[in-house]
Design an enzyme around this catalytic site. Sequence first.
Site, short mmCIF file in Angstrom:
data_model
loop_
_atom_site.label_atom_id
_atom_site.label_comp_id
_atom_site.label_asym_id
_atom_site.label_seq_id
_atom_site.Cartn_x
_atom_site.Cartn_y
_atom_site.Cartn_z
N GLY A 226 59.74 67.00 9.84
CA GLY A 226 60.86 66.10 10.13
C GLY A 226 60.96 64.98 9.11
O GLY A 226 60.27 65.00 8.09
N ASN A 227 61.80 64.02 9.38
CA ASN A 227 61.92 62.85 8.50
C ASN A 227 62.16 61.61 9.35
O ASN A 227 62.30 61.71 10.58
CB ASN A 227 63.03 63.06 7.46
CG ASN A 227 64.37 63.26 8.13
OD1 ASN A 227 64.91 62.35 8.73
ND2 ASN A 227 64.91 64.47 8.04
N ARG A 228 62.22 60.47 8.70
CA ARG A 228 62.23 59.20 9.44
C ARG A 228 63.62 58.67 9.76
O ARG A 228 63.77 57.54 10.19
CB ARG A 228 61.45 58.14 8.64
CG ARG A 228 59.95 58.41 8.64
CD ARG A 228 59.24 57.57 7.59
NE ARG A 228 59.59 56.17 7.66
CZ ARG A 228 59.48 55.32 6.63
NH1 ARG A 228 59.03 55.75 5.48
NH2 ARG A 228 59.82 54.06 6.79
N SER A 229 64.65 59.47 9.54
CA SER A 229 66.00 58.95 9.79
C SER A 229 66.22 58.69 11.29
O SER A 229 66.00 59.56 12.13
CB SER A 229 67.04 59.95 9.29
OG SER A 229 68.31 59.47 9.60
#
Length: 423
Positions: A226-229
């Site tokens: 995943g990512n931190r958005s």
Amino acid sequence: MRVLLGVTGGIAAYKAALVLRLLKEDGHDVRVIPTAASLNFVGRATWEALSGHPAPTDTFEDVPSVQHVRLGQRADAVVVAPVTADFLAQMAAGRATDLLGNALLATEAPVLVCPAMHTEMWNDPSVVANVETLRSRGVTVLEPAVGRLTGPDSGPGRLPDPEVIVAALYDTVGAGSSGTSLGGAIGGANGDNRATNGSWGDLEGAHVLISAGGTREPIDAVRYLGNRSSGHQGLALAEAARERGATVTVVAANVTLPLGEGIERVDVETAAELAEAVRSRAATADIVIMAAAVADYRVAEVASTKLKKEGESGLTLELVQTEDILAGLAASKRPGQVVVGFAAETGDAAGTVLEHGAAKARRKGADLLVVNEVGESKGFGTPDNTVTMLDAAGEPVAQASGTKLAVAHAVLDGIGRLQDTAS
Ligand code: CTP
């Protein structure tokens, strides 16, 4: 520019119709908030017909669009003409009794008020004190003209002529404004009183499709890449587009935040789901904004059960590229449709944030690429944002800085300028 015209209950209210006319002739987009008392003098139909917008009075009209805050926040200039002794007192006390009072508290735009009343009232110590209070807070109070008043009396207290009020408004705005775009493209008071852009309901009738959040690509039954958005910027865009009258659909990738009322929400998890959700809706959208952080890679073979740690060695995951949704949308867009991308960049040895952004703009082919620098305490999860907008050739066309909602409005202004140039 967006001008908010407040009209309070005095016989001179009819002159405000001429103020409105002059502002419209100069190309400004004017919204009128008449107080309930003023409707005894000039009816709502006059304001709505002349401004081309609803003319609300009450705080509880159109609550979903939060207009008691929106009208003040979105104004580039506010003029209250005529302003009564009673309304001056309300302003001096900072009261939000009605919609106009709310809007005045919510605005950071320059404010001009134009009192009109009998000479005795104008000279009354309470009115004098209220005027002083307002002036000390930076409100411009136009001196009333001297002449015939409503009855047989005459003296100071007349509402000045509409041309004088409009000139005073331009002076007021000129004294306290600054542009934000590159090349002077953005509207507002930059020496030229004619409007260049920035209207209140400029997205009325438009369908805006926004992707927000960050995709998750499953590794196994419980893990993902995943990512931190957080989705904050995408949701702010949705909010801003809704405020400007658009029908808004948000394709939300793992967004836990609630969406504003009246916004359609489609929840997705992976890049493939996001691609499908956006593509199937893009055909009917006038504006597509890809604000989501989309994974570039997914795991080639997702394990249906939880992967177990084996022995002492590491684990190698085979990743395959996901499709580039934005590039696909830009390549297949229909005439008149605007496709916008976001690029969260970090500078490195190979180039600066803007150089990477410019290369990406040319590669993706979107009409506008909104570039922001990310990294420790920048961009992700922070309340504010600073962006540069690039055109399809990678040239900077505007900059914006501020809350994510302010940046969202600046991006929508940038889209509006593209549409103006295209038409
Ligand atoms: N994007 C997309 N599909 C992808 C990856 C990104 O539509 N598979 C969109 C994003 O929503 C964003 C824009 O492309 O609007 C730029 O995203 P970014 O991740 O910065 O672009 P990449 O092409 O992945 O470039 P990089 O190599 O810098 O990761």
